[in-house]
Design a protein around this motif. Structure first.
Motif, PDB file in Angstrom:
ATOM      1  N   VAL A 240       0.828  -1.209   0.000  1.00  0.00           N
ATOM      2  CA  VAL A 240       0.000   0.000   0.000  1.00  0.00           C
ATOM      3  C   VAL A 240       0.863   1.259   0.000  1.00  0.00           C
ATOM      4  N   THR A 241       1.998   1.222   0.676  1.00  0.00           N
ATOM      5  CA  THR A 241       2.887   2.385   0.717  1.00  0.00           C
ATOM      6  C   THR A 241       3.360   2.754  -0.684  1.00  0.00           C
ATOM      7  N   ALA A 242       3.711   1.758  -1.470  1.00  0.00           N
ATOM      8  CA  ALA A 242       4.159   2.014  -2.842  1.00  0.00           C
ATOM      9  C   ALA A 242       3.024   2.565  -3.697  1.00  0.00           C
ATOM     10  N   VAL A 243       1.812   2.074  -3.473  1.00  0.00           N
ATOM     11  CA  VAL A 243       0.660   2.566  -4.234  1.00  0.00           C
ATOM     12  C   VAL A 243       0.411   4.037  -3.905  1.00  0.00           C
ATOM     13  N   LEU A 244       0.488   4.384  -2.625  1.00  0.00           N
ATOM     14  CA  LEU A 244       0.292   5.779  -2.226  1.00  0.00           C
ATOM     15  C   LEU A 244       1.359   6.676  -2.844  1.00  0.00           C
ATOM     16  N   ALA A 245       2.583   6.198  -2.881  1.00  0.00           N
ATOM     17  CA  ALA A 245       3.679   7.000  -3.434  1.00  0.00           C
ATOM     18  C   ALA A 245       3.520   7.220  -4.932  1.00  0.00           C
ATOM     19  N   ALA A 246       2.747   6.351  -5.582  1.00  0.00           N
ATOM     20  CA  ALA A 246       2.582   6.446  -7.037  1.00  0.00           C
ATOM     21  C   ALA A 246       1.365   7.258  -7.452  1.00  0.00           C
ATOM     22  N   PRO A 248      -0.746   9.965  -8.975  1.00  0.00           N
ATOM     23  CA  PRO A 248      -0.331  10.901 -10.026  1.00  0.00           C
ATOM     24  C   PRO A 248      -0.317  12.342  -9.534  1.00  0.00           C
ATOM     25  N   GLN A 249       0.576  13.124 -10.103  1.00  0.00           N
ATOM     26  CA  GLN A 249       0.695  14.532  -9.748  1.00  0.00           C
ATOM     27  C   GLN A 249      -0.286  15.365 -10.580  1.00  0.00           C
ATOM     28  N   ASP A 250      -0.931  16.316  -9.929  1.00  0.00           N
ATOM     29  CA  ASP A 250      -1.749  17.327 -10.613  1.00  0.00           C
ATOM     30  C   ASP A 250      -2.917  16.745 -11.400  1.00  0.00           C
ATOM     31  N   GLU A 251      -3.403  15.587 -11.016  1.00  0.00           N
ATOM     32  CA  GLU A 251      -4.607  15.063 -11.651  1.00  0.00           C
ATOM     33  C   GLU A 251      -5.289  14.093 -10.699  1.00  0.00           C
ATOM     34  N   ASP A 271      -3.054  14.149  -5.415  1.00  0.00           N
ATOM     35  CA  ASP A 271      -1.897  14.156  -4.523  1.00  0.00           C
ATOM     36  C   ASP A 271      -2.103  15.023  -3.282  1.00  0.00           C
ATOM     37  N   THR A 272      -3.100  15.909  -3.302  1.00  0.00           N
ATOM     38  CA  THR A 272      -3.367  16.725  -2.114  1.00  0.00           C
ATOM     39  C   THR A 272      -3.988  15.895  -0.987  1.00  0.00           C
ATOM     40  N   HIS A 273      -4.465  14.689  -1.319  1.00  0.00           N
ATOM     41  CA  HIS A 273      -5.071  13.830  -0.309  1.00  0.00           C
ATOM     42  C   HIS A 273      -4.063  12.853   0.297  1.00  0.00           C
ATOM     43  N   PHE A 274      -2.774  13.007  -0.031  1.00  0.00           N
ATOM     44  CA  PHE A 274      -1.786  12.006   0.371  1.00  0.00           C
ATOM     45  C   PHE A 274      -1.761  11.803   1.886  1.00  0.00           C
ATOM     46  N   ARG A 275      -1.710  12.900   2.632  1.00  0.00           N
ATOM     47  CA  ARG A 275      -1.612  12.768   4.092  1.00  0.00           C
ATOM     48  C   ARG A 275      -2.867  12.112   4.661  1.00  0.00           C
ATOM     49  N   GLN A 276      -4.024  12.532   4.179  1.00  0.00           N
ATOM     50  CA  GLN A 276      -5.278  11.963   4.667  1.00  0.00           C
ATOM     51  C   GLN A 276      -5.380  10.481   4.310  1.00  0.00           C
ATOM     52  N   VAL A 289      -4.271   2.269  -7.747  1.00  0.00           N
ATOM     53  CA  VAL A 289      -4.691   3.532  -8.346  1.00  0.00           C
ATOM     54  C   VAL A 289      -5.159   3.254  -9.769  1.00  0.00           C
ATOM     55  N   LEU A 290      -6.368   3.715 -10.095  1.00  0.00           N
ATOM     56  CA  LEU A 290      -6.910   3.568 -11.445  1.00  0.00           C
ATOM     57  C   LEU A 290      -7.029   4.957 -12.062  1.00  0.00           C
ATOM     58  N   PRO A 291      -6.301   5.243 -13.126  1.00  0.00           N
ATOM     59  CA  PRO A 291      -6.358   6.580 -13.722  1.00  0.00           C
ATOM     60  C   PRO A 291      -7.726   6.882 -14.311  1.00  0.00           C
ATOM     61  N   LEU A 292      -8.136   8.137 -14.211  1.00  0.00           N
ATOM     62  CA  LEU A 292      -9.413   8.553 -14.779  1.00  0.00           C
ATOM     63  C   LEU A 292      -9.281   8.952 -16.242  1.00  0.00           C
TER      64      LEU A 292
END
Length: 316
Positions: A240-246, A248-251, A271-276, A289-292
């Motif tokens: 899960v840690t690796a998934v969180l680190a991946a 995407p930026q700005d989308e 990426d703004t939700h990373f801490r939460q 993570v599934l891209p939109l």
């Protein structure tokens, strides 16, 4: 083919429009939850009576997504509480409902409470609710009594060639059936991967998730909702840690995870939700993570009627 006679029904007096056709009167663009709303429902009932319609099919049902564009706030249950159970059994594409239930669905849509669908009786009768209290009724009959009744109710019917919300104007969507050939391909994927993630989109903006294996595939298949859109993805990643680190930026992306109790959850995040998310994932078993923007599942198909379980008609 759309019905031969289509009417736009509104509360907006044509006399209150400027030279460009823009409404400049005093009517609001939201429902009054009162007599005007009741007039809309009475007008639809009059058209249905003229056309001899007492039951309608739900087509292309949706609920509020992670962004709600309605003029009024969405409500818990998408406005469907009391009409359908919490799991929305009976609210699916092709479900048949009585006219009273259909009128309540129209009320929900007029109030922008979250749920939306087309209501149709084959190609002979249609009801579509659009933005800003514009409603469209189509019939194979001219329905002169209903048109007159609509005017008596203080509303303004206007003939149109077609409803702008007719299915014919929708963008092309997945049409491949989830037939035996599809399930054979699922089994082929399972033969090499052993486990997969099945996304069951039973209405637009709502989904259930299933981990499928060669052993449980048949059992999962039996429980799928009628006409659901099925997307097959690689299984969740236990790191899960690796998934969180991946992330995407700005989308935005769809984040799917398996909680400690084995239930699946999903949310639209960036990426703004990373801490939460990091705090929430402390006991998660796996995630993905599934891209939109590039929604590319391994397999995708729509469950045909022949493979769908019989469903209640929503008359509650």
């Amino acid at each position: 083919m759309p019905p031969a006679f289509v009417h736009q029904i509104t509360k907006y007096d044509p006399a209150d429009r400027d030279e460009q056709g823009r409404y400049i009167g005093a009517e609001d663009t939201i429902s009054d939850h009162g007599p005007v709303e009741a007039a809309y429902l009475a007008a639809v009932a009059a058209f249905a009576q003229d056309a001899g319609i007492d039951r309608l099919e739900i087509r292309d049902p949706a609920v509020a997504g992670y962004v709600h564009f309605g003029a009024e706030p969405s409500v818990a249950g998408h406005g469907l509480d009391g009409l359908f159970p919490p799991d929305l059994t009976g609210y699916h594409d092709g479900a048949e409902v009585s006219l009273p239930v259909a009128l309540e669905l129209i009320r929900v849509m007029l109030r922008d409470q979250g749920a939306w669908c087309r209501l149709e009786a084959g190609d002979t009768f249609t009801v579509h609710v659009g933005w800003d209290q514009y409603l469209y009724v189509g019939s194979e009959q001219p329905c002169p009594h209903a048109v007159a009744r609509t005017r008596e109710l203080g509303l303004f019917p206007r003939p149109l060639a077609a409803s702008p919300y007719a299915a014919e104007f929708d963008e092309a969507e997945v049409t491949e059936p989830a037939d035996e050939n599809f399930w054979m391909r699922v089994r082929t994927e399972l033969a090499s991967r052993r486990t997969l993630l099945l996304e069951e989109s039973y209405v637009r903006n709502a989904a259930r998730w299933h981990r499928i294996t060669p052993k449980n595939l048949d059992a999962v298949r039996v429980g799928l909702g009628p006409r659901a859109l099925l997307s097959v993805w690689p299984d969740l990643n236990p790191d899960v840690t690796a998934v969180l680190a991946a992330l995407p930026q700005d989308e935005s992306a769809e984040f799917v995870w398996e909680a400690h109790d084995g239930t699946f959850n999903h949310a639209i995040v960036d990426d703004t939700h990373f801490r939460q998310l990091t705090a929430q994932m402390t006991d998660a078993r796996a995630a993905r993570v599934l891209p939109l923007t590039e929604h590319r599942p391994l397999l995708c198909a729509v469950l045909p009627d022949s493979d769908a379980c019989s469903a209640p008609d929503g008359d509650r």
